[in-house]
Design a protein around this motif. Structure first.
Motif, mmCIF file in Angstrom:
data_model
loop_
_atom_site.group_PDB
_atom_site.id
_atom_site.type_symbol
_atom_site.label_atom_id
_atom_site.label_comp_id
_atom_site.label_asym_id
_atom_site.label_seq_id
_atom_site.Cartn_x
_atom_site.Cartn_y
_atom_site.Cartn_z
ATOM 1 N N THR A 248 0.852 -1.197 0.000
ATOM 2 C CA THR A 248 0.000 0.000 0.000
ATOM 3 C C THR A 248 0.880 1.237 0.000
ATOM 4 O OG1 THR A 248 -1.738 -1.153 1.239
ATOM 5 C CG2 THR A 248 -1.811 1.259 1.222
ATOM 6 N N LEU A 249 0.656 2.119 -0.983
ATOM 7 C CA LEU A 249 1.473 3.320 -1.120
ATOM 8 C C LEU A 249 0.813 4.494 -0.409
ATOM 9 C CD1 LEU A 249 3.924 4.731 -2.416
ATOM 10 C CD2 LEU A 249 2.476 5.182 -4.411
ATOM 11 N N ILE A 250 1.520 5.081 0.546
ATOM 12 C CA ILE A 250 1.064 6.281 1.244
ATOM 13 C C ILE A 250 2.182 7.309 1.131
ATOM 14 C CG2 ILE A 250 0.217 7.279 3.402
ATOM 15 C CD1 ILE A 250 -0.509 4.459 4.322
ATOM 16 N N GLU A 251 1.862 8.460 0.596
ATOM 17 C CA GLU A 251 2.881 9.485 0.411
ATOM 18 C C GLU A 251 3.206 10.169 1.739
ATOM 19 O OE1 GLU A 251 4.398 9.611 -2.232
ATOM 20 O OE2 GLU A 251 3.053 8.816 -3.780
ATOM 21 N N HIS A 252 4.457 10.550 1.907
ATOM 22 C CA HIS A 252 4.871 11.319 3.074
ATOM 23 C C HIS A 252 4.409 12.759 2.932
ATOM 24 C CE1 HIS A 252 7.388 8.299 5.041
ATOM 25 N NE2 HIS A 252 7.842 7.965 3.844
ATOM 26 N N ARG A 253 4.187 13.419 4.053
ATOM 27 C CA ARG A 253 3.867 14.840 4.036
ATOM 28 C C ARG A 253 5.101 15.634 3.611
ATOM 29 N NH1 ARG A 253 3.594 16.756 8.642
ATOM 30 N NH2 ARG A 253 4.245 14.902 9.766
ATOM 31 N N PRO A 254 4.921 16.703 2.827
ATOM 32 C CA PRO A 254 6.085 17.479 2.369
ATOM 33 C C PRO A 254 6.890 18.082 3.516
ATOM 34 C CG PRO A 254 4.103 18.070 1.137
ATOM 35 C CD PRO A 254 3.659 17.199 2.265
ATOM 36 N N ASN A 255 6.223 18.411 4.628
ATOM 37 C CA ASN A 255 6.919 19.074 5.739
ATOM 38 C C ASN A 255 7.245 18.120 6.878
ATOM 39 O OD1 ASN A 255 4.240 18.721 6.364
ATOM 40 N ND2 ASN A 255 4.049 20.599 7.556
ATOM 41 N N VAL A 256 7.356 16.827 6.564
ATOM 42 C CA VAL A 256 7.680 15.847 7.597
ATOM 43 C C VAL A 256 9.061 16.145 8.184
ATOM 44 C CG1 VAL A 256 8.675 14.247 5.916
ATOM 45 C CG2 VAL A 256 7.826 13.363 8.097
ATOM 46 N N ASP A 257 9.224 15.897 9.473
ATOM 47 C CA ASP A 257 10.519 16.045 10.130
ATOM 48 C C ASP A 257 11.487 15.018 9.535
ATOM 49 O OD1 ASP A 257 12.699 15.646 12.095
ATOM 50 O OD2 ASP A 257 11.525 16.969 13.384
ATOM 51 N N ILE A 258 12.616 15.479 9.033
ATOM 52 C CA ILE A 258 13.561 14.590 8.350
ATOM 53 C C ILE A 258 14.076 13.501 9.290
ATOM 54 C CG2 ILE A 258 15.757 14.455 7.123
ATOM 55 C CD1 ILE A 258 13.480 15.761 5.583
ATOM 56 N N ARG A 259 14.251 13.830 10.565
ATOM 57 C CA ARG A 259 14.728 12.812 11.516
ATOM 58 C C ARG A 259 13.702 11.698 11.660
ATOM 59 N NH1 ARG A 259 15.171 15.949 16.712
ATOM 60 N NH2 ARG A 259 13.275 16.810 15.773
ATOM 61 N N ALA A 260 12.421 12.053 11.705
ATOM 62 C CA ALA A 260 11.370 11.045 11.791
ATOM 63 C C ALA A 260 11.288 10.244 10.497
ATOM 64 C CB ALA A 260 10.029 11.714 12.093
ATOM 65 N N LEU A 261 11.443 10.927 9.370
ATOM 66 C CA LEU A 261 11.383 10.261 8.071
ATOM 67 C C LEU A 261 12.474 9.211 7.921
ATOM 68 C CD1 LEU A 261 10.311 10.160 5.086
ATOM 69 C CD2 LEU A 261 12.018 11.927 4.586
ATOM 70 N N LEU A 262 13.691 9.572 8.324
ATOM 71 C CA LEU A 262 14.837 8.680 8.129
ATOM 72 C C LEU A 262 15.053 7.722 9.296
ATOM 73 C CD1 LEU A 262 17.487 11.176 6.673
ATOM 74 C CD2 LEU A 262 15.886 9.711 5.427
ATOM 75 N N GLY A 263 14.386 7.964 10.424
ATOM 76 C CA GLY A 263 14.684 7.172 11.613
ATOM 77 C C GLY A 263 16.065 7.509 12.129
ATOM 78 N N LEU A 264 16.346 8.812 12.235
ATOM 79 C CA LEU A 264 17.689 9.293 12.531
ATOM 80 C C LEU A 264 17.749 9.948 13.907
ATOM 81 C CD1 LEU A 264 20.591 9.983 11.479
ATOM 82 C CD2 LEU A 264 19.602 12.113 10.582
ATOM 83 N N THR A 265 18.810 9.642 14.642
ATOM 84 C CA THR A 265 19.089 10.316 15.915
ATOM 85 C C THR A 265 20.366 11.123 15.742
ATOM 86 O OG1 THR A 265 18.038 8.579 17.238
ATOM 87 C CG2 THR A 265 19.639 9.990 18.344
ATOM 88 N N VAL A 266 20.285 12.412 16.076
ATOM 89 C CA VAL A 266 21.431 13.318 15.947
ATOM 90 C C VAL A 266 21.863 13.743 17.342
ATOM 91 C CG1 VAL A 266 22.260 15.495 14.962
ATOM 92 C CG2 VAL A 266 20.521 14.154 13.739
ATOM 93 N N ARG A 267 23.151 13.496 17.663
ATOM 94 C CA ARG A 267 23.682 13.874 18.977
ATOM 95 C C ARG A 267 24.989 14.622 18.793
ATOM 96 N NH1 ARG A 267 22.833 8.381 20.351
ATOM 97 N NH2 ARG A 267 25.089 8.134 20.470
ATOM 98 N N LYS A 268 25.238 15.565 19.712
ATOM 99 C CA LYS A 268 26.512 16.264 19.710
ATOM 100 C C LYS A 268 27.602 15.320 20.201
ATOM 101 C CE LYS A 268 24.841 20.970 20.464
ATOM 102 N NZ LYS A 268 24.902 22.155 21.369
ATOM 103 N N MET A 269 28.764 15.430 19.589
ATOM 104 C CA MET A 269 29.910 14.650 20.053
ATOM 105 C C MET A 269 30.324 15.151 21.434
ATOM 106 S SD MET A 269 32.267 14.248 16.653
ATOM 107 C CE MET A 269 31.661 13.445 15.172
ATOM 108 N N ALA A 270 30.858 14.247 22.225
ATOM 109 C CA ALA A 270 31.237 14.573 23.595
ATOM 110 C C ALA A 270 32.242 15.728 23.646
ATOM 111 C CB ALA A 270 31.801 13.357 24.309
ATOM 112 N N SER A 271 33.235 15.703 22.764
ATOM 113 C CA SER A 271 34.257 16.735 22.744
ATOM 114 C C SER A 271 33.673 18.086 22.407
ATOM 115 C CB SER A 271 35.357 16.393 21.742
ATOM 116 O OG SER A 271 34.802 16.230 20.438
ATOM 117 N N ALA A 272 32.685 18.102 21.459
ATOM 118 C CA ALA A 272 32.063 19.360 21.068
ATOM 119 C C ALA A 272 31.177 19.882 22.165
ATOM 120 C CB ALA A 272 31.240 19.159 19.783
ATOM 121 N N ALA A 273 30.469 18.957 22.859
ATOM 122 C CA ALA A 273 29.584 19.368 23.941
ATOM 123 C C ALA A 273 30.370 19.972 25.083
ATOM 124 C CB ALA A 273 28.759 18.176 24.425
ATOM 125 N N ALA A 274 31.569 19.433 25.324
ATOM 126 C CA ALA A 274 32.408 19.966 26.401
ATOM 127 C C ALA A 274 32.933 21.327 26.025
ATOM 128 C CB ALA A 274 33.559 19.009 26.658
#
Length: 274
Positions: A248-274
């Protein structure tokens, strides 16, 4: 930026494949229309003329939807590429923990997506109302107090007393410094009076704002809505992926959050956070 994790790479390839397939359908349909039109032009009164004309009309009716789908997928893939390009260098990227769907009884993936999108629309509307919320009357009056104090302190008064001289000057004696305004002088002479007049103006404001929130409550609710929206979008994308696997084909919303779309988690590196 670290390398894209495996499931994210797979999702990007799936999206690109969908765009290529949509383009193939678009060009194939246009090619069929052209070939059928040439055949019809060669023999417009032949046995197959009516069938050719009807097929041409049918295919032409399909093209706007084909074009819209290809354009939507191309725009979505461009949005994904732009998001990844703009990620800071000092972040780590991981596959988000997969969501285990708990479908409602007798609810299809399409019905679930429609339900989730209704909830998303409601939250987006609420976010707009909260974002436009006015400060409370208490906060307005506190702002008035701070404003009057800033006016009184903007051009400090200096009393000059010498033999034969008694003067009051405002400012720091800097060359080119402008003279204080009447309101600034009055805020120094009688700050309580100026403050009281501001209070009266605030109390007399009509119409009253439909929604008032103090800064802390407003920020907290906006943060809550942001988190709730992201979880709803993750669920939405998971249902779309599951529906695709079932055909079943369901189109994504044009303004979907890219992280939700890709299943992506973005975190700051420890060195950068420090």
């Amino acid at each position: 930026m670290s390398e894209l994790p495996p499931r994210v790479q797979s999702k990007i390839m799936t999206l690109k494949d969908a765009e290529h397939q949509a383009h193939a359908i678009l060009t194939s349909t246009q090619r069929t229309i052209s070939e059928a039109s040439r055949a019809y032009d060669i023999n417009p009164h032949g046995d197959k003329a009516d069938a050719l004309r009807q097929e041409i009309e049918r295919l032409k009716l399909l093209q706007p939807a084909n074009q819209a789908r290809h354009r939507a997928l191309a725009d979505l893939n461009a949005k994904v590429a732009r998001y990844l390009e703009l990620l800071p260098a000092h972040v780590t990227l991981d596959d988000a923990k997969p969501i285990k769907l708990k479908p409602k009884p007798n609810e299809t993936h399409l019905q679930a997506v429609r339900r989730l999108r209704s909830q998303i629309d409601n939250l987006v509307s609420e976010r707009g109302r909260v974002d436009r919320a006015s400060p409370t009357t208490k906060e307005m009056k506190a702002a008035a107090r701070r404003y009057v104090q800033s006016l009184a302190e903007r051009y400090p008064a200096r009393l000059i007393i010498e033999h034969g001289k008694f003067e009051l000057e405002f400012g720091r004696g800097v060359i080119g410094e402008r003279a204080p305004t009447p309101l600034e002088v009055l805020s120094w002479i009688d700050p309580a009076l100026v403050q009281h007049r501001f209070y009266e103006m605030i109390d007399a404001t009509r119409p009253k704002p439909s929604l008032q929130m103090d800064a802390a409550d407003r920020k907290q609710r906006l943060d809550e809505i942001k988190a709730e929206l992201f979880e709803l979008e993750r669920l939405e994308c998971t249902h779309i992926d599951a529906a695709r696997e079932e055909g079943t084909l369901i189109e994504h919303r044009p303004n979907v959050d890219i992280r939700a779309l890709l299943g992506l988690t973005v975190r700051k590196m420890a060195s950068a956070a420090a």
